[in-house]
Each structure stands twice: as C-alpha cells, then as structure tokens.
Design a protein around this motif. Structure first.
Motif, short mmCIF file in Angstrom:
data_model
loop_
_atom_site.label_atom_id
_atom_site.label_comp_id
_atom_site.label_asym_id
_atom_site.label_seq_id
_atom_site.Cartn_x
_atom_site.Cartn_y
_atom_site.Cartn_z
N ASP A 47 -5.45 -0.88 -5.81
CA ASP A 47 -6.67 -1.25 -5.12
C ASP A 47 -6.68 -0.50 -3.78
O ASP A 47 -5.93 -0.85 -2.87
CB ASP A 47 -6.71 -2.76 -4.87
CG ASP A 47 -8.04 -3.21 -4.28
OD1 ASP A 47 -8.68 -2.42 -3.57
OD2 ASP A 47 -8.43 -4.38 -4.52
N THR A 83 -7.52 -2.98 -0.61
CA THR A 83 -6.48 -3.90 -0.13
C THR A 83 -5.10 -3.25 -0.07
O THR A 83 -4.15 -3.86 0.40
CB THR A 83 -6.41 -5.13 -1.05
OG1 THR A 83 -6.03 -4.71 -2.39
CG2 THR A 83 -7.75 -5.85 -1.11
N SER A 97 -2.99 -2.48 -2.57
CA SER A 97 -2.07 -3.34 -3.32
C SER A 97 -2.08 -2.99 -4.80
O SER A 97 -3.02 -2.38 -5.31
CB SER A 97 -2.45 -4.81 -3.13
OG SER A 97 -3.74 -5.07 -3.66
#
Length: 449
Positions: free
Chosen positions: A416, A419, A421
């Motif tokens: 992602d 984010t 992550s």
C-alpha cells in the motif's frame, strides 16, 4: 580502531538538537570560473564520501558559479588526502582564499556552522544517517541515489527533511538531461495516447555476499565503513572498498562492488532502478506513490518481473530495445505509439514528435555543464523544491526495495503506497530491506517500527 565514545556522544547530540538554519556565509567577493560571485549568492559545501562518485560530484559542483568547498569526510585517509589535493588545486586556480579541511568522522564536518549544504556519496547503507544528521544540523542536502538501503531509512529521511525544512536533492541526474525531459513531456502531454505498458531495463538483483576476507589496509577504518550494518558475514575485501594510492590517486577498474551484494546493496535493481524507474514514475505523474503488486520473474511462469499499478498500468523489467537487449533504458507504450529513451538516446514511433520546439532550441543556447547540481544550488537560494525532491527519491527507492523483497521471497508481494505497509504479510514486513536492527550504538532517527 573506531573511537566509540566520540561517536556515541556526537550522535546523541545530533539526535536531540538541531543547530538551526544555516544562513549563507558572508565572505569577500571573488570570481569562480570567470564569474564574479556576490557574497549573498555564495554557497559553502561539505562532502561526505570521497570515493569515485564523491570526486565526480565535486567536479560537477565546481563548474557551478557561487560554490566554495570547505571540507570533506571519509573513512579512508588516502581518499581524504586526494580530495584535499583536488580541491586545493581548484581553489588555487580560481584564487579562492579558504582552505579545505578533511575529517574521518562526518559529525565533525556537520558541526561547522560555516557550511550551508552537504553532498553525500557514501555507500548506500550510510545514506540515511548522514542525510538525517545533516538535516538536523541545519544543512541542505544533495544525496546520491538510491536514497537509502532500506524502505524504513527512506521514510525516515523524508521525515527529517520535512521536519527541518531542508532543501533536498536526490542525485537522480537523468531528470536534468534533455532526452529524458523530452520523453517525460511527450508522455505527460499525451502525445502517444494513454500509457498502458512500460518496459524498464535495469539489470540483475543483488547476490549473496561471497567475497573472501582479506586484511584491512591501515588507511581504512573498516569498522567505521561498516557503520550501522549488522551482518557478521560482511568483512573486508578490496572489491567493496577499492584502494587508491598516491601519486595518481586513480581508482582503476569497476565501481565499488558493495552495491552488487544483498548484505551491502541492492544490485542493479537499486543502482540503475533508481534512475530508470524514477524517470518512468515521473513521466506517469506517480512521484510519491508506486505499484501495488510486485511479481518476481519466474513465479508461476512469469517471464519478467512485473509491477502492477492501481490505475491499470503494467511495468515490467525487460529489454526496451530488441536490437540491444542488454542496454539499460525505458520504453513507454501508449494507445497511439511508443517512446524509447536511454542516456544519450531517444526514439519515437512518430519521429516528428522529436523535433525541437523553439523553446527547447532557445534553452539549448544556455546549457550548463552540471544542470542537476545547478538546480540544487538554485533551490538552496530560492528555498523551492528541486527537480528530484526527497519524496520522489523515497518512492523510487521503495519500488526498488520491493522488487528485491519479492525476488528473494520468490512470490508476489502487495504494498500500500499510501500507508507504506504490506497489510498482513508479516514475512515481507520482517524482511531486512524493510527494516533491520542497526549495529550498536547506531540508531535510526524518526523510525518507530
């Protein structure tokens, strides 16, 4: 041997205290390369990392009016001697009155309040600490690509530059080259239609460290060269720290090989990927973001490493020229044609698109010898963002690290880019190229895993 007490004390100091914004040093007026420099326009530089790339960067900066070099730092005393010799000769030629000092510990250089900006050309595993500490000490930063060795380091550098309001240029100098700027403008202007695919040729990922251990020369502080690296398998070999010797001080042969090993670098993925993936994302308007899925070559019959973007664009690491499959470069494939670009080379399915505009012809009359460095210096004066800002260098480096993570795990990895992550992929999250424990006493500022 490394002076541990000195290192800890200075690092702790830099970790908690910013020395404030470094104003442009006021010095008597003089000429550089025949151009008279007003005191208010002069920028004083310090260099960290004085090997082959560091010397090259000095030569580029030395062509820019308004530059004075005050100091350099390296863990190799012979490289320090060479740097001082080269800079002194340049200063004497231009009748510059300030001497050049050299330091083993870069923190000593950063403590100097008469230095405005820092040029970093260390091995990649040192980029994060030197860049962050430079930001904390109030210096603007020119840092060689790739931005760092790991994802966490790149994200931390961005935080440092933002927190301390530093001008930060990444050494992705292709952004300042006319052939790449032309390709980017054509793609962005929709001249080949909607982009569907991008081919990027960069070369092989890193391999495991397999060099035999050899005696460390007396001029090299190898423990300090290792710095934060925390891998007991990494030991000295001249291939990773190429020796030089007086009186010619020439580095012969290939570039330092630390970049080709997993434990010390990111291979061609990081080395050339930091150039060509950077241009690809810039052209696509995707600076600051990146692909959401990484599929390594060989996985379930996948021929080439494949990167999938949320907007449907597919980027693959594969030859961009059929006639020269090993050449490194980029091909943009759109609904109305294609563009191929590499260093000193650009080709288009519609040759008429490559005809220079009047604006481009006029700009060519004012070409400078080091446009990427000049852009950085202009932005140090104006406080504007440079052409290769730290956020772009961060997103490009994350892309390169994720290719290597997927390659080493031998399976697809999802990411992602908003984010930063991996979702619930704990195996990828624990990979060393996302984050790793620094060797004591080193700590990565602005990072909380």
């Amino acid at each position: 041997m490394e002076n541990k007490s000195k290192k800890v004390t200075r690092r702790e100091f830099l970790g908690v205290s910013a020395l404030g914004l470094a104003g442009l040093t006021i010095l008597p007026s003089w000429k550089v390369n025949g151009v008279r420099i007003a005191p208010s326009d002069r920028i004083t530089l310090g260099f960290i990392g004085l090997g082959r790339q560091g010397i090259s960067d000095f030569h580029a900066f030395s062509q820019c009016p308004g530059v004075q070099v005050l100091a350099g730092s390296d863990v190799d005393s012979i490289k320090c001697d060479r740097f001082k010799k080269v800079v002194t000769e340049w200063q004497e030629k231009n009748k510059l009155p300030i001497k050049c000092d050299t330091y083993e510990f870069y923190e000593d250089l950063l403590e100097r309040k008469d230095i405005d900006a820092i040029s970093i050309a260390t091995p990649d595993h040192w980029h994060a600490l030197t860049a962050i500490h430079a930001c904390q000490s109030g210096k603007d930063v020119y840092c060689q690509k790739p931005l760092s060795y790991t994802i966490s380091e790149s994200l931390s550098i961005v935080k440092a530059a933002e927190k301390h309001k530093r001008v930060f240029q990444v050494g992705s100098q292709q952004r300042s080259s006319p052939e790449f700027q032309k390709a980017v403008s054509l793609v962005r202007d929709g001249k080949i239609g909607h982009i569907e695919k991008v081919y990027v040729r960069i070369g092989e990922p890193p391999k495991p460290f397999d060099l035999p251990e050899m005696p460390v020369p007396s001029n090299l502080n190898f423990r300090l060269w290792l710095g934060p690296l925390n891998d007991p398998n990494v030991h000295y070999h001249p291939n990773i720290c190429p020796p030089i010797a007086p009186p010619d001080y020439q580095e012969k042969g290939d570039w330092a090989a630390w970049r080709y090993y997993r434990e010390t670098g990111n291979g061609f993925t990081g080395d050339w990927g930091a150039h060509h993936f950077d241009i690809a994302q810039w052209a696509l308007g995707l600076d600051g973001t990146g692909p959401i899925e990484y599929i390594p070559a060989g996985y379930n019959g996948t021929k080439y490493t494949t990167l999938n973007y949320a907007n449907g664009i597919v980027m693959t690491e594969q030859p961009f020229r059929e006639d020269r499959p090993d050449d490194k470069g980029i091909q943009f494939i759109g609904t109305n044609g294609w563009i191929k670009v590499a260093r000193g080379y650009i080709e288009c399915s519609d040759p008429s698109l490559l005809k220079k505009s009047e604006k481009e012809i006029e700009a060519g009359a004012f070409e400078i010898s080091a446009p990427h460095m000049q852009d950085f210096l202009n932005c140090v004066r104006s406080r504007q963002n440079p052409i290769a800002p730290v956020e772009a260098g961060c997103s490009t480096n994350i892309l390169c690290c994720l290719i290597n993570i997927a390659t080493e795990l031998n399976r697809p990895v999802k990411w992602d880019p908003v984010t930063h992550s991996f979702g619930d992929d704990k195996e990828a999250q624990s990979h060393r190229l996302y984050w790793y424990d620094y060797r004591n006493p080193y700590k990565l500022p602005y990072w909380d895993k």
